[in-house]
Design an enzyme around this catalytic site. Structure first.
Site, PDB file in Angstrom:
ATOM      1  CG  ASP A 191      31.925  45.364  39.570  1.00 51.90           C
ATOM      2  OD1 ASP A 191      32.945  45.822  39.024  1.00 51.90           O
ATOM      3  OD2 ASP A 191      30.909  46.047  39.790  1.00 51.90           O
ATOM      4  NE  ARG A 208      34.038  49.507  42.325  1.00 50.58           N
ATOM      5  CZ  ARG A 208      32.982  48.827  42.746  1.00 50.58           C
ATOM      6  NH1 ARG A 208      32.341  49.207  43.834  1.00 50.58           N
ATOM      7  NH2 ARG A 208      32.562  47.774  42.080  1.00 50.58           N
ATOM      8  CD1 TRP A 209      40.602  44.672  47.005  1.00 47.76           C
ATOM      9  CD2 TRP A 209      42.444  44.778  45.735  1.00 47.76           C
ATOM     10  NE1 TRP A 209      41.580  43.969  47.659  1.00 47.76           N
ATOM     11  CE2 TRP A 209      42.741  44.018  46.893  1.00 47.76           C
ATOM     12  CE3 TRP A 209      43.453  44.972  44.792  1.00 47.76           C
ATOM     13  CZ2 TRP A 209      43.981  43.461  47.133  1.00 47.76           C
ATOM     14  CZ3 TRP A 209      44.705  44.427  45.024  1.00 47.76           C
ATOM     15  CH2 TRP A 209      44.960  43.682  46.186  1.00 47.76           C
ATOM     16  CG  HIS A 268      42.071  43.771  35.970  1.00 43.73           C
ATOM     17  ND1 HIS A 268      40.716  43.675  36.242  1.00 43.73           N
ATOM     18  CD2 HIS A 268      42.234  44.918  35.260  1.00 43.73           C
ATOM     19  CE1 HIS A 268      40.089  44.716  35.712  1.00 43.73           C
ATOM     20  NE2 HIS A 268      40.994  45.479  35.122  1.00 43.73           N
ATOM     21  CB  SER A 276      31.238  42.746  29.391  1.00 43.20           C
ATOM     22  OG  SER A 276      31.623  44.102  29.299  1.00 43.20           O
ATOM     23  CD  GLU A 295      28.249  45.706  27.033  1.00 43.60           C
ATOM     24  OE1 GLU A 295      28.746  44.799  27.745  1.00 43.60           O
ATOM     25  OE2 GLU A 295      27.279  45.518  26.274  1.00 43.60           O
ATOM     26  CG  LEU A 306      33.757  23.398  38.199  1.00 49.70           C
ATOM     27  CD1 LEU A 306      32.351  23.556  38.792  1.00 49.70           C
ATOM     28  CD2 LEU A 306      34.754  24.282  38.943  1.00 49.70           C
TER      29      LEU A 306
END
Length: 246
Positions: A18, A22-23, A35, A63, A65, A129
């Site tokens: 998240d 804002r960044w 992004h 997501s 949403e 991984l």
């Protein structure tokens, strides 16, 4: 060279990435700029987990949403996914990373679904991984699709509804072949889980940081692991029981 996992180190980490918007906003740039900047933090997290010997990393990339966001931003994210798959998969494969995608992939364009499938197939045998990318994913969706799959099995006579419990339902969830999430990290200052891995993170240790996702570095992740190592994980037991079990 990766370090072996220890009792005080998580096996499976999940991250809500998240703060990209804002960044970018603080720099008077469009959200898509944030992004793109967040991709560096994704690489940092992957490399960190490999160095630490973490078995699985699950990232909340998009997501269910997020479709509500402005069309321009969603479109930019889709293009970013495509470019990332084109640029990053070969290197991840070279380093032994297995890539999987979880979520309702049917909502994506055919080209993107094809690239996702190709990436998963190319890296399927890798073991260093397990990198899970959650796209068009929601925890409630996951519960519903697990219930539907179980219902199909019951209707076919392969599952006795009377014997359905947490153990028999678990295989129908996303990530059923992995250990539950040990450490749940959210960046960006918000302190909620936002419908992410509701089943898999039932006993996770939660770690929230104010650092915005593009600014996340190895030091931020190291701090999360340090906090995890100090947590007293008892899973409903008394402290003395947990010590004996450990």
């Amino acid at each position: 060279m990766t370090a072996p996992p220890t009792a005080s180190k998580p096996t499976h980490i999940a991250i809500v990435m998240d703060g990209n918007g804002r960044w970018a906003g603080r720099r008077h740039r469009p959200r898509s700029f944030g992004h793109r900047a967040g991709q560096k933090a994704v690489r940092t997290a992957i490399e960190f987990c490999m160095r630490q010997g973490i078995a699985a990393l699950t990232l909340f990339a998009f997501s269910s949403e997020n479709w509500k966001r402005p069309e321009e931003e969603v479109g930019a994210l889709m293009q970013l996914f495509l470019r990332a798959l084109e640029k990053e998969v070969a290197e991840l494969h070279e380093h032994g990373v297995r890539i999987d995608f979880i979520g309702d992939l049917s909502a994506f364009a055919p080209e993107l679904r094809t690239r996702m499938a190709e990436s998963a197939a190319k890296t399927a045998a890798n073991t260093v991984l397990r990198l899970n990318i959650a796209v068009n994913y929601g925890g409630r969706w996951d519960i519903v699709q697990a219930a539907r799959r179980a219902a199909v099995e019951a209707a076919a006579g392969r599952l006795d509804p009377e014997r359905l419990d947490e153990v028999t339902l678990a295989p129908f969830f996303c990530l059923a072949d992995l250990p539950p999430v040990d450490l749940f990290i959210r960046t960006g200052g918000e302190q909620r889980i936002s419908n992410f891995l509701l089943w898999q993170a039932a006993y996770s240790e939660l770690y929230f940081t104010d650092v915005l996702w593009p600014d996340v570095d190895a030091g931020v992740l190291e701090q999360a692991l340090d906090v995890f190592a100090r947590r007293d994980r008892r899973f409903g037991q008394t402290p003395s029981q947990a010590r004996r079990a450990g």
